[in-house]
Design a protein around this motif. Structure first.
Motif, mmCIF file in Angstrom:
data_model
loop_
_atom_site.group_PDB
_atom_site.id
_atom_site.type_symbol
_atom_site.label_atom_id
_atom_site.label_comp_id
_atom_site.label_asym_id
_atom_site.label_seq_id
_atom_site.Cartn_x
_atom_site.Cartn_y
_atom_site.Cartn_z
ATOM 1 N N LEU A 284 0.858 -1.187 0.000
ATOM 2 C CA LEU A 284 0.000 0.000 0.000
ATOM 3 C C LEU A 284 0.887 1.228 0.000
ATOM 4 C CD1 LEU A 284 -2.819 1.346 0.257
ATOM 5 C CD2 LEU A 284 -2.512 1.226 2.755
ATOM 6 N N PHE A 285 0.682 2.096 -0.992
ATOM 7 C CA PHE A 285 1.453 3.333 -1.097
ATOM 8 C C PHE A 285 0.568 4.501 -0.692
ATOM 9 C CE2 PHE A 285 3.185 6.736 -4.143
ATOM 10 C CZ PHE A 285 4.051 7.237 -3.186
ATOM 11 N N LEU A 286 0.945 5.175 0.380
ATOM 12 C CA LEU A 286 0.245 6.368 0.831
ATOM 13 C C LEU A 286 1.069 7.581 0.409
ATOM 14 C CD1 LEU A 286 -0.822 5.304 4.453
ATOM 15 C CD2 LEU A 286 -2.138 5.136 2.326
ATOM 16 N N GLN A 287 0.640 8.228 -0.665
ATOM 17 C CA GLN A 287 1.396 9.358 -1.213
ATOM 18 C C GLN A 287 1.007 10.626 -0.456
ATOM 19 O OE1 GLN A 287 1.156 10.057 -5.459
ATOM 20 N NE2 GLN A 287 3.186 10.974 -5.438
ATOM 21 N N ILE A 288 1.715 10.827 0.616
ATOM 22 C CA ILE A 288 1.359 11.869 1.577
ATOM 23 C C ILE A 288 1.978 13.202 1.190
ATOM 24 C CG2 ILE A 288 3.358 11.526 3.099
ATOM 25 C CD1 ILE A 288 1.311 11.629 5.462
ATOM 26 N N ARG A 289 1.319 14.279 1.553
ATOM 27 C CA ARG A 289 1.909 15.595 1.375
ATOM 28 C C ARG A 289 3.031 15.795 2.391
ATOM 29 N NH1 ARG A 289 -3.669 19.093 0.469
ATOM 30 N NH2 ARG A 289 -3.884 18.591 -1.758
ATOM 31 N N LEU A 290 3.997 16.599 2.004
ATOM 32 C CA LEU A 290 5.109 16.889 2.907
ATOM 33 C C LEU A 290 4.600 17.442 4.232
ATOM 34 C CD1 LEU A 290 7.499 18.557 0.322
ATOM 35 C CD2 LEU A 290 8.058 16.524 1.686
ATOM 36 N N GLY A 291 5.098 16.861 5.321
ATOM 37 C CA GLY A 291 4.738 17.343 6.648
ATOM 38 C C GLY A 291 3.401 16.868 7.161
ATOM 39 N N GLY A 292 2.746 15.944 6.453
ATOM 40 C CA GLY A 292 1.433 15.461 6.883
ATOM 41 C C GLY A 292 1.464 14.225 7.752
ATOM 42 N N ASP A 293 2.647 13.752 8.107
ATOM 43 C CA ASP A 293 2.773 12.458 8.792
ATOM 44 C C ASP A 293 2.191 12.478 10.202
ATOM 45 O OD1 ASP A 293 4.808 10.994 6.797
ATOM 46 O OD2 ASP A 293 5.406 13.080 7.047
ATOM 47 N N GLN A 294 2.376 13.573 10.927
ATOM 48 C CA GLN A 294 1.817 13.621 12.280
ATOM 49 C C GLN A 294 0.299 13.509 12.236
ATOM 50 O OE1 GLN A 294 1.959 17.331 14.372
ATOM 51 N NE2 GLN A 294 1.667 16.406 16.392
ATOM 52 N N ALA A 295 -0.305 14.213 11.298
ATOM 53 C CA ALA A 295 -1.766 14.149 11.166
ATOM 54 C C ALA A 295 -2.229 12.738 10.824
ATOM 55 C CB ALA A 295 -2.234 15.141 10.108
ATOM 56 N N LEU A 296 -1.493 12.053 9.950
ATOM 57 C CA LEU A 296 -1.850 10.686 9.573
ATOM 58 C C LEU A 296 -1.788 9.758 10.783
ATOM 59 C CD1 LEU A 296 -2.428 8.369 7.601
ATOM 60 C CD2 LEU A 296 0.052 8.257 7.164
ATOM 61 N N PHE A 297 -0.682 9.765 11.511
ATOM 62 C CA PHE A 297 -0.557 8.850 12.646
ATOM 63 C C PHE A 297 -1.519 9.215 13.767
ATOM 64 C CE2 PHE A 297 3.390 7.608 10.550
ATOM 65 C CZ PHE A 297 3.390 6.240 10.768
ATOM 66 N N ARG A 298 -1.842 10.504 13.923
ATOM 67 C CA ARG A 298 -2.826 10.873 14.938
ATOM 68 C C ARG A 298 -4.204 10.306 14.590
ATOM 69 N NH1 ARG A 298 -3.342 14.971 18.755
ATOM 70 N NH2 ARG A 298 -1.168 14.397 19.189
ATOM 71 N N LEU A 299 -4.587 10.386 13.323
ATOM 72 C CA LEU A 299 -5.883 9.831 12.935
ATOM 73 C C LEU A 299 -5.885 8.307 13.063
ATOM 74 C CD1 LEU A 299 -8.752 10.293 11.830
ATOM 75 C CD2 LEU A 299 -7.794 10.008 9.527
ATOM 76 N N LEU A 300 -4.810 7.667 12.651
ATOM 77 C CA LEU A 300 -4.732 6.215 12.824
ATOM 78 C C LEU A 300 -4.859 5.835 14.289
ATOM 79 C CD1 LEU A 300 -1.867 5.353 10.304
ATOM 80 C CD2 LEU A 300 -4.282 4.743 10.068
ATOM 81 N N ASN A 301 -4.257 6.618 15.164
ATOM 82 C CA ASN A 301 -4.374 6.340 16.592
ATOM 83 C C ASN A 301 -5.810 6.495 17.077
ATOM 84 O OD1 ASN A 301 -1.670 5.715 16.864
ATOM 85 N ND2 ASN A 301 -1.070 7.808 17.383
ATOM 86 N N LYS A 302 -6.514 7.502 16.578
ATOM 87 C CA LYS A 302 -7.934 7.656 16.921
ATOM 88 C C LYS A 302 -8.724 6.417 16.474
ATOM 89 C CE LYS A 302 -12.022 10.080 15.104
ATOM 90 N NZ LYS A 302 -12.778 10.389 16.330
ATOM 91 N N LEU A 303 -8.451 5.961 15.253
ATOM 92 C CA LEU A 303 -9.191 4.819 14.720
ATOM 93 C C LEU A 303 -8.875 3.539 15.497
ATOM 94 C CD1 LEU A 303 -8.802 5.604 10.909
ATOM 95 C CD2 LEU A 303 -10.763 6.100 12.392
ATOM 96 N N ILE A 304 -7.641 3.374 15.931
ATOM 97 C CA ILE A 304 -7.286 2.223 16.769
ATOM 98 C C ILE A 304 -8.017 2.299 18.105
ATOM 99 C CG2 ILE A 304 -5.388 1.109 18.018
ATOM 100 C CD1 ILE A 304 -3.547 2.005 15.687
ATOM 101 N N LEU A 305 -8.039 3.491 18.711
ATOM 102 C CA LEU A 305 -8.753 3.674 19.979
ATOM 103 C C LEU A 305 -10.238 3.353 19.843
ATOM 104 C CD1 LEU A 305 -7.075 7.002 21.132
ATOM 105 C CD2 LEU A 305 -7.009 4.854 22.416
#
Length: 759
Positions: A284-305
């Motif tokens: 799976l390739f997630l073509q993220i915008r520069l500097g968007g990684d914190q937002a991605l992992f924060r949302l993934l953490n919400k979804l895991i919770l």
């Protein structure tokens, strides 16, 4: 036979552009490796040298810090590692006659590629005040000059002692010992510009600023997330480990603004099937915008919770601190804001979540794409949050994996190359050597440049590296260096830092990793620490490039004797004569190195202790792994502007330029290119093949301009652009740095594109 160096700089005003490749390595890599090696070393020397790279009885590759497997191939090197070795073991030489023929004013106008291609330095060289030519100088006179300048300082803190990641453990330990006996903690190093953000985040959250996995963990993982990293160019041997992990059943998610050939398919040159077909790596390739990684992992953490049964409740209760505050922040994550910050689709994030929840053992690997933003430290803390939620630190097949870029950069930090040393380390130095080390923190790279600029530092001494080209805000850095009273570089090859000098300058030529090191007690070896905390020996076998070279430990020991005098009790002469005596002292000062000489005799080396990995013990302020809850940030992009990341080409290692091609990205015969998404280019009315100036925009209002870049329409993330450093370091403001770590924010530079006057 080896070829001669270029007489003139190659013309780069018309790069040839084709489409990007979709596989790395294979036959093209073998052909390119052999061609470069033959040009530098000739056929026989190529065979003798490359077969010793990364072998248990050979020398450690001077390139990246990726670890070696227990069972090694006869050819245990990658294409870029072979280039690094070839450049060091080259038969080309830079003699005093070269400097007599080339004034500094001429060399300053040459490209870094041309300078590096001239070959190995053979003699100590001195540039007198007001002179335009380096002249040969005796070693003892060179040490006298450094000692005289140090003695003339108003304070030891007016001296700067920079370290490159190539420096061995033994040399690094002596170097920091000398600086602290002199009286300063001004020990900036290349870590300040790369993984300082990783160390800052990991020390706070898990209690140790290093990765928590070994190679075997990669082979046992269910899921590997590779974020902000291009292994195919920067750590090619990592592809073999990912291939093995895939064969064992692992899934791989790649998170990056650019598609990279190595993460699409790896054609392993060690196997017939690999050469022909290769292995697809990314699921799976997630073509993220520069500097968007914190937002991605924060949302993934919400979804895991929010997913019933997804948490490792026992691990969280027994081993972590701060969960409730973190969980409250994570549950507030917003889908729309995340999609804006990342440029991803909801469907792709949902797909990533499925893979995450299906994994019992997850590893996250990262490099500069995560560490060189203003909010890099909270981004990496969020990665740690992500792993803690499911207990993925401190068990096999799981953990954090910051992939270091230079062969002993991690070892240098372990040896004490750090401007903010821990009190316990200084206490151990004091007990062992009987002097009182300075306690006040010193300068990192950015603060060192400011000190030179402001006249607060007057002597700059570099143990390896190419400081001027590696540092941000090129014009500011060069002007700062020229204000120094003395600049000194311990080097194997010529680079731009030798021609941007203080009032006086010295070039001190040193042995390379590939070369035999004979001292008073006999043949010596040095040691290095790889990216996963494994320590092992490195033994050069080639005859030195010149009889006038000294080893790095010898240079430090002789300088220390001259600069510190005979008052102290440190046995510098003994250290130079026998490196085993250095290792004995390291064993008594640095935890984890007990019985150093005996343990490093094991050809495989040994692993340093890592409490989170080995014991699930977290030596933080709370005694547990810390969840954190920083506000989510991402770069704001004004209309009509692009967010630029600086990066390497495939013919490049750090600031060393091996050639003018970037084979995997389809670029040939030129480096002044800027990669722009075709849709962005159309909106900006910028045609493919046109030439633009890159103009940086930052809050200080200073115009920073990199002229004459050929536009390449390229499948990068929307709103993002990419161009090679060091050419684009001029655009990175000195004061644009990561919070906490102070690392230059080279992956999020706001630029506008203006039609070049040369177009």
């Amino acid at each position: 036979m080896a070829s001669k160096p270029p007489k003139s700089d190659p013309v780069q005003d018309a790069p040839q552009v084709a489409g990007p490749k979709h596989a790395a390595a294979g036959l093209p890599a073998i052909g390119h490796t052999l061609r470069i090696a033959q040009q530098q070393m000739g056929v026989r020397r190529t065979a003798l040298t490359l077969l010793r790279v990364n072998q248990k009885d050979g020398f450690d590759c001077p390139g990246c810090a990726w670890p070696e497997p227990e069972h090694r191939h006869a050819a245990e090197f990658c294409e870029n590692g072979a280039k690094a070795v070839a450049e060091e073991a080259t038969l080309r030489r830079v003699t005093p006659d070269f400097f007599a023929a080339h004034p500094v004013s001429d060399l300053a106008g040459r490209s870094g590629y041309w300078l590096g291609q001239q070959g190995r330095l053979t003699h100590p060289m001195y540039l007198a005040e007001g002179a335009d030519h380096y002249e040969p100088i005796a070693w003892e006179r060179a040490f006298d000059i450094v000692a005289e300048e140090l003695a003339a300082l108003g304070s030891p803190d007016e001296a700067l002692f920079y370290t490159s990641g190539r420096t061995s453990n033994e040399a690094a330990f002596l170097y920091q010992l000398f600086a602290r006996e002199l009286g300063t903690n001004n020990l900036p190093d290349c870590s300040n510009m790369c993984h300082e953000s990783s160390g800052s985040a990991l020390n706070e959250t898990i209690g140790i600023g290093k990765g928590s996995v070994l190679l075997d963990d990669l082979y046992r993982a269910d899921l590997i997330i590779v974020a902000g990293q291009n292994p195919g160019t920067n750590h090619p041997r990592m592809l073999s480990a990912l291939e093995k992990a895939k064969a064992n059943g692992a899934k791989i998610i790649t998170v990056n603004p650019l598609p990279e050939a190595g993460m699409e398919r790896f054609k392993n040159p060690q196997t017939p099937q690999g050469m022909v077909k290769g292995a697809a790596l990314t699921d799976l390739f997630l073509q993220i915008r520069l500097g968007g990684d914190q937002a991605l992992f924060r949302l993934l953490n919400k979804l895991i919770l929010d997913t019933e049964g997804a948490l490792d409740d026992t691990f969280i209760a027994e081993h972590t601190h701060g969960f409730e505050e973190f969980a409250q922040a994570a549950r507030a994550a917003d889908w729309d804001q995340t999609l804006t910050a990342t440029g991803l689709t909801r469907e792709s994030i949902d797909e990533a979540l499925k893979m995450i929840l299906a994994s019992q053992r997850t590893i996250v690997c990262w490099a500069m794409g995560l560490t060189q933003h203003k909010h890099s430290v909270p981004t990496i803390r969020e990665v740690v949050n992500f792993l803690l939620l499911r207990g993925n630190i401190g068990r096999p097949g799981a953990g954090v994996c910051p992939v270091r870029g230079h062969s002993n950069v991690q070892g240098d930090r372990t040896m004490g190359i750090f401007e903010r040393p821990a009190p316990a380390f200084l206490d151990a130095l004091e007990k062992e050597f009987g002097f009182k080390p300075p306690r006040e923190h010193g300068y990192d790279v950015v603060r060192a440049i400011r000190a030179l600029r402001d006249g607060d530092a007057k002597v700059f001494f570099a143990m390896g590296g190419n400081f001027v080209s590696a540092s941000p805000d090129t014009d500011v850095t060069e002007a700062a260096m020229r204000r120094a009273r003395l600049t000194v570089h311990v080097s194997t090859k010529l680079n731009r830092s030798h021609v941007v000098t203080g009032a006086r300058a010295l070039i001190l030529p040193t042995l390379g990793r590939t070369e035999r090191d004979l001292q008073g007690s006999g043949e010596q070896f040095v040691t290095v620490e790889d990216s996963m905390g494994m320590v092992h020996a490195s033994r050069g076998r080639l005859e030195p490039a010149s009889p006038h070279l000294l080893s790095e430990p010898a240079i430090v020991a002789r300088l220390a004797r001259r600069a510190l005098g005979e008052a102290g009790t440190t046995p510098w002469e003994e250290f130079e004569k026998d490196y085993a005596t250095i290792r004995d002292r390291i064993a008594r000062v640095i935890p984890g190195f007990q019985d150093f000489n005996a343990r490093v005799a094991d050809p495989a080396g040994f692993a340093l202790p890592h409490a989170p990995r080995d014991e699930r013990r977290f030596p933080t302020a709370t005694g547990k792994a810390n969840f954190t809850a920083a506000p989510v940030e991402h770069p704001e992009l004004p209309e009509g502007r692009l967010l630029l990341q600086t990066l390497r080409s495939h013919d490049q290692y750090n600031t060393t330029i091996y050639g003018l091609d970037d084979r995997y990205r389809g670029i040939k015969n030129g480096r002044r290119v800027v990669l722009v998404n075709p849709d962005d280019a159309r909106e900006l009315k910028i045609a493919d093949g046109s030439y633009v100036d890159l103009v940086g925009e930052w809050k200080d209002g200073v115009e920073r301009r990199a002229p004459g870049f050929r536009v390449v329409h390229y499948p990068t993330a929307r709103g993002c652009a990419a161009a090679y450093y060091p050419e684009t370091n001029v655009l990175v403001p000195l004061d644009s740095t990561a919070d906490t770590s102070n690392t230059p924010a080279s992956k999020s530079v706001v630029v506008r594109l203006e039609q070049s006057t040369a177009d």
